[in-house]
Scaffold this motif. Structure first.
Motif, PDB file in Angstrom:
ATOM      1  N   PHE A   7       3.062  -3.995  -5.449  1.00 46.61           N
ATOM      2  CA  PHE A   7       2.610  -4.024  -4.062  1.00 46.61           C
ATOM      3  C   PHE A   7       1.164  -3.547  -3.974  1.00 46.61           C
ATOM      4  O   PHE A   7       0.316  -4.180  -3.333  1.00 46.61           O
ATOM      5  N   ALA A   8       0.855  -2.440  -4.639  1.00 49.38           N
ATOM      6  CA  ALA A   8      -0.519  -1.916  -4.637  1.00 49.38           C
ATOM      7  C   ALA A   8      -1.479  -2.912  -5.281  1.00 49.38           C
ATOM      8  O   ALA A   8      -2.593  -3.127  -4.785  1.00 49.38           O
ATOM      9  N   GLN A   9      -1.058  -3.527  -6.384  1.00 46.79           N
ATOM     10  CA  GLN A   9      -1.908  -4.520  -7.050  1.00 46.79           C
ATOM     11  C   GLN A   9      -2.203  -5.691  -6.125  1.00 46.79           C
ATOM     12  O   GLN A   9      -3.337  -6.181  -6.064  1.00 46.79           O
ATOM     13  N   ALA A  10      -1.195  -6.147  -5.398  1.00 42.87           N
ATOM     14  CA  ALA A  10      -1.384  -7.274  -4.475  1.00 42.87           C
ATOM     15  C   ALA A  10      -2.325  -6.904  -3.338  1.00 42.87           C
ATOM     16  O   ALA A  10      -3.177  -7.703  -2.946  1.00 42.87           O
ATOM     17  N   ILE A  11      -2.191  -5.705  -2.800  1.00 44.91           N
ATOM     18  CA  ILE A  11      -3.071  -5.263  -1.718  1.00 44.91           C
ATOM     19  C   ILE A  11      -4.521  -5.270  -2.186  1.00 44.91           C
ATOM     20  O   ILE A  11      -5.404  -5.814  -1.524  1.00 44.91           O
ATOM     21  N   LEU A  12      -4.774  -4.665  -3.334  1.00 47.93           N
ATOM     22  CA  LEU A  12      -6.141  -4.602  -3.843  1.00 47.93           C
ATOM     23  C   LEU A  12      -6.681  -5.982  -4.173  1.00 47.93           C
ATOM     24  O   LEU A  12      -7.852  -6.282  -3.889  1.00 47.93           O
ATOM     25  N   ALA A  13      -5.851  -6.833  -4.763  1.00 47.57           N
ATOM     26  CA  ALA A  13      -6.298  -8.187  -5.113  1.00 47.57           C
ATOM     27  C   ALA A  13      -6.683  -8.969  -3.851  1.00 47.57           C
ATOM     28  O   ALA A  13      -7.741  -9.608  -3.802  1.00 47.57           O
ATOM     29  N   ARG A  14      -5.852  -8.895  -2.815  1.00 44.77           N
ATOM     30  CA  ARG A  14      -6.148  -9.617  -1.564  1.00 44.77           C
ATOM     31  C   ARG A  14      -7.361  -9.039  -0.852  1.00 44.77           C
ATOM     32  O   ARG A  14      -8.037  -9.747  -0.123  1.00 44.77           O
ATOM     33  N   ALA A  15      -7.613  -7.743  -1.074  1.00 44.69           N
ATOM     34  CA  ALA A  15      -8.773  -7.105  -0.452  1.00 44.69           C
ATOM     35  C   ALA A  15     -10.038  -7.314  -1.286  1.00 44.69           C
ATOM     36  O   ALA A  15     -11.121  -6.904  -0.876  1.00 44.69           O
ATOM     37  N   GLY A  16      -9.901  -7.940  -2.447  1.00 48.06           N
ATOM     38  CA  GLY A  16     -11.055  -8.191  -3.304  1.00 48.06           C
ATOM     39  C   GLY A  16     -11.548  -6.950  -4.027  1.00 48.06           C
ATOM     40  O   GLY A  16     -12.712  -6.885  -4.409  1.00 48.06           O
ATOM     41  N   VAL A  17     -10.664  -5.993  -4.217  1.00 45.36           N
ATOM     42  CA  VAL A  17     -11.023  -4.754  -4.897  1.00 45.36           C
ATOM     43  C   VAL A  17     -10.596  -4.866  -6.353  1.00 45.36           C
ATOM     44  O   VAL A  17      -9.428  -5.100  -6.647  1.00 45.36           O
ATOM     45  N   ALA A  18     -11.542  -4.697  -7.257  1.00 47.45           N
ATOM     46  CA  ALA A  18     -11.276  -4.871  -8.687  1.00 47.45           C
ATOM     47  C   ALA A  18     -10.934  -3.557  -9.376  1.00 47.45           C
ATOM     48  O   ALA A  18     -11.448  -3.251 -10.437  1.00 47.45           O
ATOM     49  N   THR A  19     -10.076  -2.781  -8.771  1.00 46.22           N
ATOM     50  CA  THR A  19      -9.637  -1.522  -9.354  1.00 46.22           C
ATOM     51  C   THR A  19      -8.271  -1.728  -9.991  1.00 46.22           C
ATOM     52  O   THR A  19      -7.345  -2.206  -9.330  1.00 46.22           O
ATOM     53  N   PRO A  20      -8.133  -1.391 -11.267  1.00 42.08           N
ATOM     54  CA  PRO A  20      -6.825  -1.588 -11.896  1.00 42.08           C
ATOM     55  C   PRO A  20      -5.789  -0.595 -11.363  1.00 42.08           C
ATOM     56  O   PRO A  20      -6.112   0.548 -11.059  1.00 42.08           O
ATOM     57  N   VAL A  21      -4.572  -1.063 -11.221  1.00 39.39           N
ATOM     58  CA  VAL A  21      -3.443  -0.218 -10.870  1.00 39.39           C
ATOM     59  C   VAL A  21      -2.493  -0.275 -12.056  1.00 39.39           C
ATOM     60  O   VAL A  21      -2.015  -1.349 -12.424  1.00 39.39           O
ATOM     61  N   VAL A  22      -2.254   0.860 -12.640  1.00 40.38           N
ATOM     62  CA  VAL A  22      -1.450   0.922 -13.852  1.00 40.38           C
ATOM     63  C   VAL A  22      -0.071   1.478 -13.508  1.00 40.38           C
ATOM     64  O   VAL A  22       0.035   2.556 -12.911  1.00 40.38           O
ATOM     65  N   PRO A  23       0.985   0.758 -13.869  1.00 39.30           N
ATOM     66  CA  PRO A  23       2.326   1.269 -13.581  1.00 39.30           C
ATOM     67  C   PRO A  23       2.620   2.509 -14.429  1.00 39.30           C
ATOM     68  O   PRO A  23       2.184   2.605 -15.580  1.00 39.30           O
ATOM     69  N   ILE A  24       3.332   3.457 -13.830  1.00 34.98           N
ATOM     70  CA  ILE A  24       3.761   4.636 -14.574  1.00 34.98           C
ATOM     71  C   ILE A  24       5.239   4.883 -14.292  1.00 34.98           C
ATOM     72  O   ILE A  24       5.778   4.420 -13.291  1.00 34.98           O
ATOM     73  N   ARG A  25       5.853   5.619 -15.168  1.00 30.39           N
ATOM     74  CA  ARG A  25       7.254   5.989 -14.974  1.00 30.39           C
ATOM     75  C   ARG A  25       7.315   7.188 -14.031  1.00 30.39           C
ATOM     76  O   ARG A  25       6.388   7.983 -13.957  1.00 30.39           O
ATOM     77  N   THR A  26       8.406   7.298 -13.318  1.00 32.91           N
ATOM     78  CA  THR A  26       8.600   8.427 -12.411  1.00 32.91           C
ATOM     79  C   THR A  26       8.435   9.749 -13.153  1.00 32.91           C
ATOM     80  O   THR A  26       7.829  10.691 -12.641  1.00 32.91           O
ATOM     81  N   GLU A  27       8.937   9.808 -14.372  1.00 36.58           N
ATOM     82  CA  GLU A  27       8.857  11.032 -15.168  1.00 36.58           C
ATOM     83  C   GLU A  27       7.415  11.441 -15.464  1.00 36.58           C
ATOM     84  O   GLU A  27       7.128  12.601 -15.723  1.00 36.58           O
ATOM     85  N   ASP A  28       6.507  10.477 -15.429  1.00 37.46           N
ATOM     86  CA  ASP A  28       5.101  10.752 -15.722  1.00 37.46           C
ATOM     87  C   ASP A  28       4.324  11.213 -14.498  1.00 37.46           C
ATOM     88  O   ASP A  28       3.135  11.502 -14.587  1.00 37.46           O
ATOM     89  N   TYR A  29       4.988  11.280 -13.342  1.00 36.04           N
ATOM     90  CA  TYR A  29       4.341  11.712 -12.106  1.00 36.04           C
ATOM     91  C   TYR A  29       5.259  12.706 -11.408  1.00 36.04           C
ATOM     92  O   TYR A  29       5.950  12.368 -10.447  1.00 36.04           O
TER      93      TYR A  29
END
Length: 75
Positions: A7-29
């Motif tokens: 969802f975050a990747q799609a928002i940024l892509a549609r907004a033309g923002v070239a910031t990578p969104v990297v998936p993480i596991r719940t345990e890592d956050y």
């Protein structure tokens, strides 16, 4: 259906923002609140319980971003 990362990747892509969104596991956050193991965005229960056919999330996102742009004077 998508993940919060997707969802975050799609928002940024549609907004033309070239910031990578990297998936993480719940345990890592770690957070004080217990997080669900599976938090995919799935509206099938709403459809099944109430007979409401929601638009695919991609369409709803496009509409929401277009409305945001209209209201903010960017569109």
């Amino acid at each position: 259906e998508t993940s919060w990362c997707g969802f975050a990747q799609a928002i940024l892509a549609r907004a033309g923002v070239a910031t990578p969104v990297v998936p993480i596991r719940t345990e890592d956050y770690p957070t004080p609140a217990r997080r669900p193991k599976n938090s995919r965005l799935d509206c099938s229960r709403v459809r099944d319980a109430f007979g409401v056919a929601l638009a695919p999330w991609e369409e709803a996102l496009a509409e929401a971003l277009a409305e945001h742009a209209r209201l903010s004077g960017a569109g």
